[in-house]
Design a protein around this motif. Structure first.
Motif, PDB file in Angstrom:
ATOM      1  N   GLY A   1      -3.332  46.277 -23.233  1.00 19.64           N
ATOM      2  CA  GLY A   1      -2.099  45.997 -23.936  1.00 19.64           C
ATOM      3  C   GLY A   1      -1.991  44.618 -24.543  1.00 19.64           C
ATOM      4  N   SER A   2      -2.843  43.690 -24.109  1.00 24.16           N
ATOM      5  CA  SER A   2      -2.765  42.322 -24.620  1.00 24.16           C
ATOM      6  C   SER A   2      -4.137  41.907 -25.127  1.00 24.16           C
ATOM      7  CB  SER A   2      -2.306  41.359 -23.519  1.00 24.16           C
ATOM      8  OG  SER A   2      -1.006  41.693 -23.077  1.00 24.16           O
ATOM      9  N   TRP A   3      -4.135  41.269 -26.297  1.00 22.57           N
ATOM     10  CA  TRP A   3      -5.380  40.944 -26.990  1.00 22.57           C
ATOM     11  C   TRP A   3      -5.367  39.516 -27.520  1.00 22.57           C
ATOM     12  CZ3 TRP A   3      -9.271  44.637 -27.670  1.00 22.57           C
ATOM     13  CH2 TRP A   3      -8.936  45.940 -27.308  1.00 22.57           C
ATOM     14  N   GLY A   4      -6.568  38.941 -27.602  1.00 20.87           N
ATOM     15  CA  GLY A   4      -6.715  37.684 -28.299  1.00 20.87           C
ATOM     16  C   GLY A   4      -6.953  37.930 -29.779  1.00 20.87           C
ATOM     17  N   GLN A   5      -7.122  36.851 -30.515  1.00 17.78           N
ATOM     18  CA  GLN A   5      -7.334  36.953 -31.958  1.00 17.78           C
ATOM     19  C   GLN A   5      -8.792  37.249 -32.307  1.00 17.78           C
ATOM     20  OE1 GLN A   5      -4.922  36.798 -34.458  1.00 17.78           O
ATOM     21  NE2 GLN A   5      -3.636  37.041 -32.643  1.00 17.78           N
ATOM     22  N   GLY A   6      -9.684  36.963 -31.388  1.00 14.51           N
ATOM     23  CA  GLY A   6     -11.091  37.261 -31.617  1.00 14.51           C
ATOM     24  C   GLY A   6     -11.893  36.051 -32.066  1.00 14.51           C
ATOM     25  N   THR A   7     -13.199  36.151 -31.882  1.00 17.28           N
ATOM     26  CA  THR A   7     -14.125  35.124 -32.333  1.00 17.28           C
ATOM     27  C   THR A   7     -15.307  35.809 -33.012  1.00 17.28           C
ATOM     28  OG1 THR A   7     -15.390  33.163 -31.651  1.00 17.28           O
ATOM     29  CG2 THR A   7     -15.327  35.006 -30.090  1.00 17.28           C
ATOM     30  N   GLN A   8     -15.717  35.288 -34.147  1.00 17.48           N
ATOM     31  CA  GLN A   8     -16.757  35.927 -34.938  1.00 17.48           C
ATOM     32  C   GLN A   8     -18.142  35.607 -34.402  1.00 17.48           C
ATOM     33  OE1 GLN A   8     -16.514  37.971 -37.906  1.00 17.48           O
ATOM     34  NE2 GLN A   8     -18.704  38.238 -37.462  1.00 17.48           N
ATOM     35  N   VAL A   9     -18.940  36.645 -34.241  1.00 17.74           N
ATOM     36  CA  VAL A   9     -20.347  36.507 -33.870  1.00 17.74           C
ATOM     37  C   VAL A   9     -21.179  37.113 -34.997  1.00 17.74           C
ATOM     38  CG1 VAL A   9     -22.159  37.234 -32.280  1.00 17.74           C
ATOM     39  CG2 VAL A   9     -19.912  36.540 -31.399  1.00 17.74           C
ATOM     40  N   THR A  10     -22.059  36.304 -35.563  1.00 19.90           N
ATOM     41  CA  THR A  10     -22.931  36.768 -36.637  1.00 19.90           C
ATOM     42  C   THR A  10     -24.375  36.523 -36.239  1.00 19.90           C
ATOM     43  OG1 THR A  10     -21.242  36.229 -38.292  1.00 19.90           O
ATOM     44  CG2 THR A  10     -23.495  36.592 -39.079  1.00 19.90           C
ATOM     45  N   VAL A  11     -25.166  37.594 -36.247  1.00 19.52           N
ATOM     46  CA  VAL A  11     -26.574  37.509 -35.879  1.00 19.52           C
ATOM     47  C   VAL A  11     -27.406  37.754 -37.130  1.00 19.52           C
ATOM     48  CG1 VAL A  11     -28.383  38.336 -34.347  1.00 19.52           C
ATOM     49  CG2 VAL A  11     -25.991  38.374 -33.588  1.00 19.52           C
ATOM     50  N   SER A  12     -28.238  36.798 -37.467  1.00 19.37           N
ATOM     51  CA  SER A  12     -29.071  36.924 -38.663  1.00 19.37           C
ATOM     52  C   SER A  12     -30.478  37.377 -38.281  1.00 19.37           C
ATOM     53  CB  SER A  12     -29.138  35.589 -39.400  1.00 19.37           C
ATOM     54  OG  SER A  12     -29.743  34.610 -38.584  1.00 19.37           O
ATOM     55  N   SER A  13     -31.105  38.096 -39.208  1.00 22.77           N
ATOM     56  CA  SER A  13     -32.451  38.620 -38.926  1.00 22.77           C
ATOM     57  C   SER A  13     -33.522  37.605 -39.263  1.00 22.77           C
ATOM     58  CB  SER A  13     -32.671  39.905 -39.728  1.00 22.77           C
ATOM     59  OG  SER A  13     -32.524  39.636 -41.108  1.00 22.77           O
TER      60      SER A  13
END
Length: 124
Positions: free
Chosen positions: A112-124
């Motif tokens: 029921g409760s969430w944070g805003q999130g954090t971006q994870v980007t994995v490059s090849s």
């Protein structure tokens, strides 16, 4: 009011590691289930890992089992996600969540409760 703030995301090469943090206020992490979800562009939000209030019930998405580790530091009222051997398919926004249900779940609707999130980007 429960607030969750994630941090630790970034850009990493395939095979690398990141550790995400989630600081919680308004709720004690040792008394409620906590989880990490992720959402990639154009895809549904999906379960990654969870830990029960007693710390013994830990669950992982099959594709991250053995590479990711969820943990909790009660003194910091925080939850963490250590991510190793990252691959391109792990690219997403990672969100921390907490549930009012005693044993949480694996669906977004279970939390029921969430944070805003954090971006994870994995490059090849």
């Amino acid at each position: 009011q429960v607030q969750l703030v994630e941090s630790g995301g970034g850009l990493v090469q395939a095979g690398g590691s990141l550790k995400l943090s989630c600081v919680v206020s308004g709720r004690t992490v040792s008394t409620y289930p906590m989880a990490w979800f992720r959402q990639a562009p154009g895809k549904d939000r999906e379960f990654v890992a969870s830990i029960n209030w007693n710390g013994s019930g830990v669950r992982y998405r099959e594709s991250v089992r053995g590479r990711f580790t969820i943990s909790r530091v009660d003194a910091r009222n925080s939850v963490y996600l250590q991510m190793n051997s990252l691959n391109v398919e792990d690219t997403a926004i990672y969100l921390c969540a907490t549930s009012d249900r005693p044993y949480g779940g694996t669906l977004p609707a279970d939390f029921g409760s969430w944070g805003q999130g954090t971006q994870v980007t994995v490059s090849s």
